[in-house]
Design a protein around this motif. Structure first.
Motif, mmCIF file in Angstrom:
data_model
loop_
_atom_site.group_PDB
_atom_site.id
_atom_site.type_symbol
_atom_site.label_atom_id
_atom_site.label_comp_id
_atom_site.label_asym_id
_atom_site.label_seq_id
_atom_site.Cartn_x
_atom_site.Cartn_y
_atom_site.Cartn_z
ATOM 1 N N ASN A 11 -6.027 -11.416 18.866
ATOM 2 C CA ASN A 11 -6.015 -12.834 19.238
ATOM 3 C C ASN A 11 -4.736 -13.170 20.006
ATOM 4 O OD1 ASN A 11 -8.441 -13.495 17.821
ATOM 5 N ND2 ASN A 11 -7.259 -13.282 15.934
ATOM 6 N N GLY A 46 -17.760 -11.121 27.498
ATOM 7 C CA GLY A 46 -17.131 -12.428 27.283
ATOM 8 C C GLY A 46 -16.205 -12.807 28.426
ATOM 9 N N PHE A 47 -15.875 -11.841 29.276
ATOM 10 C CA PHE A 47 -15.039 -12.152 30.434
ATOM 11 C C PHE A 47 -15.890 -12.829 31.505
ATOM 12 C CE2 PHE A 47 -11.415 -8.783 30.003
ATOM 13 C CZ PHE A 47 -11.138 -9.267 28.740
ATOM 14 N N HIS A 62 -3.907 -21.148 31.407
ATOM 15 C CA HIS A 62 -4.934 -20.120 31.622
ATOM 16 C C HIS A 62 -6.319 -20.761 31.580
ATOM 17 C CE1 HIS A 62 -7.247 -16.444 31.030
ATOM 18 N NE2 HIS A 62 -6.156 -15.704 31.167
ATOM 19 N N SER A 63 -7.165 -20.383 32.535
ATOM 20 C CA SER A 63 -8.497 -20.997 32.629
ATOM 21 C C SER A 63 -9.425 -20.536 31.513
ATOM 22 C CB SER A 63 -9.138 -20.625 33.965
ATOM 23 O OG SER A 63 -9.347 -19.213 34.005
ATOM 24 N N GLY A 64 -9.042 -19.461 30.813
ATOM 25 C CA GLY A 64 -9.954 -18.874 29.834
ATOM 26 C C GLY A 64 -10.945 -17.923 30.478
ATOM 27 N N ARG A 65 -10.858 -17.780 31.830
ATOM 28 C CA ARG A 65 -11.837 -16.931 32.531
ATOM 29 C C ARG A 65 -11.176 -15.623 32.961
ATOM 30 N NH1 ARG A 65 -13.812 -20.583 37.177
ATOM 31 N NH2 ARG A 65 -14.971 -18.687 37.648
ATOM 32 N N SER A 66 -10.930 -14.760 31.996
ATOM 33 C CA SER A 66 -10.345 -13.460 32.304
ATOM 34 C C SER A 66 -11.364 -12.585 33.009
ATOM 35 C CB SER A 66 -9.914 -12.771 31.012
ATOM 36 O OG SER A 66 -8.859 -13.486 30.412
#
Lengths: 183, 218
Positions: free
Chosen positions: B160, B108-109, B207-211
């Motif tokens: 979460n 998911g990253f 945060h971009s959500g793209r860890s």
């Protein structure tokens, strides 16, 4: 064609995927869908909270949205379903301290299909609401009221051919908006 | 059902779903205004505000948190107690390293992190806390016009995100400073998760959500 809801929602999806969307626009387009799904599965206060959680977590996790896998409404409904199930499970864990084990297991088996079915209904209801008035009316008469095309023509005064083409256009729009979920 | 009222099989699934609807399913309510107000308030909390030389300013007193987060405080307290125990064990007069985390890629990253690696160390330097990134193999070249940014995250018991704060961009220079001050008001015993993300230079400070990598301090 800014008046066409499909065009608008597709460009919103693209903007969201690219990280340029305004969250308010996303909420205006999909808040009702998420909220009504929550309202049907949860008590009113929890429904408010979960709706809020869904948009906050969708915004933080927007890099995970892939338009190739479905539209934004479907993606948000996916998040909403997971959040609802989390809440139902957590409520059950609390209830479990008071209830016997059989009740707990039975409730667990039934919750997820029920939430899935509710989600499907809300997706359809939401797209239906965005159809042009006449198309929405004839689809409602044909599928919710279960009238024949002939009966609809008689009741609305529309020619039979118009009734059929309105329904067909409405079904096409519904399929277009829902196809990834049910392909 | 007479033949003329169905378009099967072309629209079979859609027609089945429509027939499953009750009139009450179509009565969609508009959410109360408080829902949007809550979303806006909560996301404003998460945006680090920068002033002057880019120092991160924390504008998030705990009292401003949304009421729905209150049930999470029990989980946060557990993390606090566990983390405090670890800190007590690991901190000693001879060591200023309070805790560390191996940062790992997870499903998911962002794929850019697939072969990345790094570790994070929480350091106490005379009462001031820092996160130091060590042994890093980070994909600084994964994307044009983007940086790698370091975050501290408060997670609930289910993992979460409850809250997060940026510690700043990571300098691509291998000899550059990889030490980041923990912003005042953000206790690493609560914000236990270290996260590195790809952040496009798009003017959006959230945060971009793209860890690409993540790990819990322990």
């Amino acid at each position: 064609m800014p008046a066409d809801p499909t065009t608008t929602s597709e460009s919103l999806d693209a903007a969201f995927a690219a990280g340029h969307a305004d969250l308010r626009a996303v909420y205006d387009a999909h808040g009702k869908l998420v909220y009504n799904l929550c309202r049907r599965a949860l008590d009113p206060d929890t429904a408010n909270d979960v709706t809020q959680e869904v948009f906050v977590s969708a915004w933080k996790g927007r890099g995970q949205f892939d338009p190739a896998k479905g539209n934004l409404g479907q993606w948000l409904v996916g998040i909403t379903k997971r959040r609802i199930i989390d809440h139902l499970r957590s409520e059950r864990r609390h209830a479990d301290r008071r209830a016997d084990e059989d009740t707990y297991i039975q409730a667990d088996v039934h919750s997820e299909p029920t939430v899935d079915r509710l989600a499907d209904k809300m997706l359809v209801a939401n797209v239906l609401e965005q159809l042009p008035d006449r198309s929405r009316t004839v689809i409602h008469m044909a599928y919710v009221d279960d009238l024949t095309h002939q009966q609809i023509a008689e009741q609305t005064g529309l020619p039979l051919g118009t009734v059929k083409s309105d329904i067909r256009r409405g079904l096409q729009r519904l399929r277009q908006q829902l196809e990834v979920n049910h392909a | 059902m007479p033949d003329d009222s169905t378009f099967e099989p072309e629209f079979g699934d859609i027609e089945t779903m429509l027939r499953d609807l009750d009139p009450t399913d179509l009565e969609l309510e508009t959410p109360p205004d408080s829902v949007w107000e809550g979303i806006a308030a909560q996301l404003a909390l998460d945006e680090p505000q920068t002033v002057g030389g880019g120092a991160t300013v924390v504008a998030a007193p705990f009292g401003r948190r949304r009421s729905w987060m209150l049930p999470l405080s029990a989980a946060a307290a557990v993390i606090l107690v566990v983390a405090a125990g670890v800190f007590a064990v690991t901190s000693s007069p001879s060591s200023s390293e309070l805790a560390s985390a191996d940062l790992a890629f997870a499903p998911g990253f962002d794929p850019a992190g697939e072969s990345a690696a790094a570790s994070a160390v929480l350091v106490d330097d005379d009462g001031t806390e820092f996160i130091r990134i060590d042994d890093d193999a980070l994909p600084f070249d994964a994307e044009d016009d983007a940086s790698l940014e370091l975050w501290l995250i408060e997670a609930d018991a289910d993992g979460n995100v409850v809250d997060l704060v940026s510690l700043g961009d990571i300098d691509p220079d291998p000899d550059g400073d990889r030490t980041f001050a923990v912003p005042a008001g953000y206790d690493p015993a609560v914000f236990t998760v270290v996260d590195i993300s790809i952040e496009p230079h798009d003017g959006d400070a959230t945060h971009s959500g793209r860890s690409i990598l993540r790990g819990a301090l322990a």
